[in-house]
Scaffold this active site. Sequence first.
Site, mmCIF file in Angstrom:
data_model
loop_
_atom_site.group_PDB
_atom_site.id
_atom_site.type_symbol
_atom_site.label_atom_id
_atom_site.label_comp_id
_atom_site.label_asym_id
_atom_site.label_seq_id
_atom_site.Cartn_x
_atom_site.Cartn_y
_atom_site.Cartn_z
ATOM 1 N N ASP A 1 0.867 -1.175 0.000
ATOM 2 C CA ASP A 1 0.000 0.000 0.000
ATOM 3 C C ASP A 1 0.910 1.234 0.000
ATOM 4 O OD1 ASP A 1 -2.129 1.719 0.007
ATOM 5 O OD2 ASP A 1 -3.225 0.682 1.570
HETATM 6 C C1 BGC Z 1 -5.073 3.165 0.070
HETATM 7 C C2 BGC Z 1 -5.185 2.167 -1.060
HETATM 8 C C3 BGC Z 1 -5.021 2.876 -2.385
HETATM 9 C C4 BGC Z 1 -3.673 3.576 -2.390
HETATM 10 C C5 BGC Z 1 -3.342 4.265 -3.692
HETATM 11 C C6 BGC Z 1 -3.847 4.037 -0.052
HETATM 12 O O1 BGC Z 1 -3.880 5.072 0.850
HETATM 13 O O2 BGC Z 1 -5.044 2.476 1.300
HETATM 14 O O3 BGC Z 1 -6.422 1.519 -0.971
HETATM 15 O O4 BGC Z 1 -5.137 1.959 -3.421
HETATM 16 O O5 BGC Z 1 -3.688 4.535 -1.354
HETATM 17 O O6 BGC Z 1 -4.060 5.417 -3.897
#
Ligand code: BGC
Length: 763
Positions: A305
Amino acid sequence: MTGGRNFSRAPRNAVGNTTVLMAALAVGSCWSGIVHGADPDSQIETLMARMTVEEKVGQLNLLNDELRPAKSSINPEANRRQAEELLKEIRAGRVGALFNGVGVAGGLRAQRAAVEESRLKIPLLFGADVIHGLRTVFPIPLAEAASFEPELAEKTARAAAVEATAVGVHWTFAPMVDVARDQRWGRVCEGAGEDVYLGKLFAAARVRGFQGTSLTAENALLATPKHFAAYGAVAAGLDYNSVDISEQSLREIHFPPFQAAFEAGALSTMSAFNDINGVPASASPYLMTQVLRGEWGFRGFVVSDYTADKELILHGYAQDDQDATRLAILAGVDMSMQSGLYSAHLAKLVGEGAVPTATLDAAVRRVLRVKKALGLFDNPYRSLDPARERRDVATPEHRRLAHAAALRSVVLLKNDKQVLPLPKTARIALIGPFGEDHANLHGPWTLFAEASEAISLQDGLARAAGGAATIETVKGSDIDAPLPGGIDAAVAAARSADVVLLAIGESERMSGEAQSRTEIVVPPAQQALAEAVAATGKPVVVLLRTGRALALHGAVRDASAILVAWFLGSETGSAVADVIFGDFNPSGRLPVSFPFESGQQPYYYNHKSTGRPYRAGGAKEYTARYRETGNNALYPFGHGIGYAAFQYGVTRLSDSNLPWNGEVTVAARITNTGRVDGEEVAQLYIHDRVASVTRPVRELKGFRKVRVPAGSSEEVTFKLTRQDLQFIGTDGQWRAEPGLFDIWIAPSSAAGDPVPLQLLPGS
Ligand code: BGC
């Protein structure tokens, strides 16, 4: 390099040991064979042989797309750079993938830099958060789950994929398959709710929808079930918080939707932010190596993530950036999102022997294989066709689907004295901050849509009524604060109307990432508005906008009708209007339980019994209840009504004994005693009365959505086998135990009378 104690957390050979890796790859695959796990791919091997360590590391570096950045960002600022600088890095082979940029022109620029101007010409992979639509926005995933129609989610995911791939995206960071049993957690809105069975079906359906039938197709969008794992179980519903959880719950509740998604063909997954039992998910060899690759034979790649590898430091698990890099790659994170950590440290760690070359190579191979599976080596310019960009985005067909999906996602909780549907000639007071509002129709996770293109409640109602109804729209209150004179104006409008449509609830920013709430209630300013309007004595229909289950109080709870309208996307107003005027008979059911009070969280229907269970209407003292309220739901999981009325006949079994290797048929007759045709969601629940691990009071094992004409009845049937009665034992394995079970076919998780079924011992 840091001290030796780190190796006890992530042993050197956790991933690098080729025996472990090959064993993992040898596990039988459920996929179509696009990605050939253990068989070396000659094209990839030739490429690997030519790659420098730095170029290999480049393939594991995912950066924000600065060439075509999204208008709004949903992430904190980290490691950003200028477009030109990014192009330079792409040409140098230091970037393998970009994310959250859309647009064919920018995509072509970046892809050309990779495949025409870099030494090895390896195509870039373009990712994006396309969660529930791109320009055409479908209902939030939680709302779609309320349809109890996974095939609907498959269709909307397909349409989202068509749009996303038309603007140069290959890979979506969706579906979110985290089971969410605590409504304080803001990300409940992104998934399928509190139930594991429903979660599995929706996870698989969305993967099928995104990826389509062939990954090499121009409009196939690689899916990323996320967040691996147990992110929905964060303590106290606080986003990013720790997870302390039993192996049984992990395997029985949180893993199955991921497994279903992988079985449906998903070839990437995202490591979660949270720690689990003391080990951050993004540094967990248990999750990513033992379970994901070892037990499940996953052959795709894991992306961290956003900066989750760097966050290992603030978790108190890694000493510094270099240590965090080492722990993440050794645990099985193949690609690093945005932190730049792999880019900065991985080559050095490999050089020093702290990370085996085999570990790096395994990660690179996984990424390259998926690029190949998407057809990028043959056609790096796939999904970068200007004609498709003009043709396939925001099409009338997608709009029609958004309308259908919105209709099927709303949930009518109550409808006293059949106040709904309204005649089109009604005098309506549309009161509340969401009446005219355009800014809160899409939901918290839409980066690429235009708010102005969505239909507001006011516009939808006015269009549907076709001039026959009188609609007076009064805001009455802001979302979070009173509006001077607002209540007086609202009360005056209510007085001169036949009925009040009260458009209240949460704003987009009140749910979603980092939007945990301590009180899951309608904001106080809007509650005050509701009380004042209800005091006029006019019938009140609540149109509840929300990204989670709420605890409804006072005039909101006591309104004549309550319609849960979630965030319905582009067609919000038109769909709500069709329901309000009876052009569509609502058929959604709750995928999350609405509790009486916030303090009941985490609340979910499939809880255990306790030794002193509380039963509604039963003894209060010395039972598992709160001083202020019993521990049941105001509106339980599975509840929802429409404009028809259904009666359930008794649940019948073809045999009261289920042989160990046999099956029984469970049936019930459902009669529509109402005046209009309608759809009912008949739900099959089980309860294992005595087992070696205590079992939930009920568990959903099947459902059927059936259309029953007014005055007729339909028989619904389910097959039940031993597999439906399994649970995770104390040894972490699935097992069924002979004995007595209760079986229901019921309209909700709190309704109906069970019949007993005996599972006979096996030979
Ligand atoms: C979120 C993810 C997301 C990623 C990219 C993160 O903060 O937890 O779900 O895909 O950002 O934007």
